[in-house]
Design a protein around this motif. Structure first.
Motif, mmCIF file in Angstrom:
data_model
loop_
_atom_site.group_PDB
_atom_site.id
_atom_site.type_symbol
_atom_site.label_atom_id
_atom_site.label_comp_id
_atom_site.label_asym_id
_atom_site.label_seq_id
_atom_site.Cartn_x
_atom_site.Cartn_y
_atom_site.Cartn_z
ATOM 1 N N PHE A 68 0.703 -0.940 -0.101
ATOM 2 C CA PHE A 68 0.026 -0.049 0.177
ATOM 3 C C PHE A 68 1.049 1.344 0.039
ATOM 4 O O PHE A 68 0.498 2.108 -0.769
ATOM 5 N N SER A 109 -7.837 -0.515 -4.726
ATOM 6 C CA SER A 109 -7.897 0.682 -5.726
ATOM 7 C C SER A 109 -9.019 0.614 -6.376
ATOM 8 O O SER A 109 -9.830 -0.114 -6.532
ATOM 9 N N VAL A 141 -3.907 -4.777 -2.941
ATOM 10 C CA VAL A 141 -3.882 -3.340 -3.767
ATOM 11 C C VAL A 141 -4.953 -3.415 -5.001
ATOM 12 O O VAL A 141 -5.697 -2.199 -4.761
ATOM 13 N N GLU A 143 2.391 1.941 -3.181
ATOM 14 C CA GLU A 143 1.352 2.433 -4.130
ATOM 15 C C GLU A 143 0.859 3.921 -3.671
ATOM 16 O O GLU A 143 -0.057 4.382 -4.272
#
Ligand code: NAD
Length: 256
Positions: free
Chosen positions: A29, A234, A230, A32
């Motif tokens: 995380f 997302s 993720v 990103e």
């Protein structure tokens, strides 16, 4: 390159140490671009999780034992005061006694059964209720489950029953929270050597069996679980809710 979680704030419950699946998820995380908030279970874990949080650049590290309603309330209040809102929540929490993960399932005690359900299943409902009001733009809640929810895995016992309840809770929560654009999913991870997994008698045999029989002929890397988290957290996962996604080198498709 822009991150998949840029401008998102994520709460991650369940980091105990560097081997925790939640730690791998926190690393991904962070990579990103997410702002991170971590929780620790009790004073015994505090300094370790604070250290890991500092390494990860977490904005907040807060205590929360999910069996204590007052601690959940305090967590909700602290998040509400410190953050503009919340976008992603990872629930990576489970517990059953060693005894219940080694003796025949039929001998599970009433208290051991209730404890496993409370920590490993009900806590997702309690966490969802705490965080949903903070997810004002919608968001994603992800929990961790295991194949033992639907198949018999030696010694997984009471935890398999708790995971079955957890997976059902994912579907009911997805239905309740969907109108608020909050998605709820579970990742069913292949076995990984963590502190919790070591509590299951003969866990090493499970790892060996998966490496031998899984289509990919190997075990699961925590980073693979983290990358799927993720995706779910997302905008790429925007159409997915109420699902159980297997990240297990394909093991669950095998009959024998
Ligand atoms: P772990 O021991 O690193 O993490 C378990 C976490 O649960 C710890 O951080 C612990 O503090 C937390 N916890 C337990 N009781 C709690 C309570 N009352 N309040 C707050 N936190 C509490 O082990 P892990 O393997 O990373 O487990 C994370 C999740 O992944 C669990 O739900 C587990 O069942 C699931 N899972 C693990 C595997 C595996 O093989 N390791 C496979 C599939 C799913």
């Amino acid at each position: 390159m822009p991150g998949l979680l840029d401008a998102k704030t994520a709460l991650i419950l369940g980091v105990a140490n560097r081997w925790s699946l939640a730690y791998a998820i926190a690393q991904a995380f962070r990579r990103e671009g997410a702002r991170l908030v971590l929780t620790y279970q009790g004073e015994r874990q505090r300094s370790t999780v604070e250290e890991l949080g500092a390494e990860l650049g977490a904005e907040l590290v807060l205590g929360c034992d999910v069996t204590q309603e007052s601690e959940l309330e305090r967590l909700g209040a602290a998040l509400g005061e410190s953050l503009p809102g919340l976008d992603c929540v990872v629930h990576s929490i489970a517990f059953a006694t060693r005894e219940d993960l080694s003796r025949p399932f039929v001998e599970t005690s009433r208290s051991g059964y209730l404890l496993a359900q409370e920590v490993s299943s009900y806590s997702l409902v309690a966490v969802a209720r705490t965080v949903a009001p903070l997810m004002r733009q919608g968001g994603s809640i992800v929990t961790l489950t295991y194949l033992g929810a639907s198949r018999v895995v030696p010694n997984y016992n009471v935890m398999g029953v708790a995971k079955a309840a957890l997976e059902a809770a994912v579907r009911y929560l997805a239905s309740d929270l969907g109108p608020s654009n909050i998605r709820v999913n579970a990742i069913s991870a292949g076995p990984v050597k963590t502190a919790s997994a070591r509590g299951v008698k003969d866990f090493i045999k499970v790892l060996d069996t998966v490496a031998e029989r899984a289509p990919l002929r190997r075990n699961t890397d925590p980073a693979e679980v983290a990358d799927t988290a993720v995706f779910l957290a997302s905008d790429l996962g925007r159409g997915v809710t109420g699902n159980i996604i297997f990240v297990d080198a394909g093991f669950q498709v095998m009959g024998l």
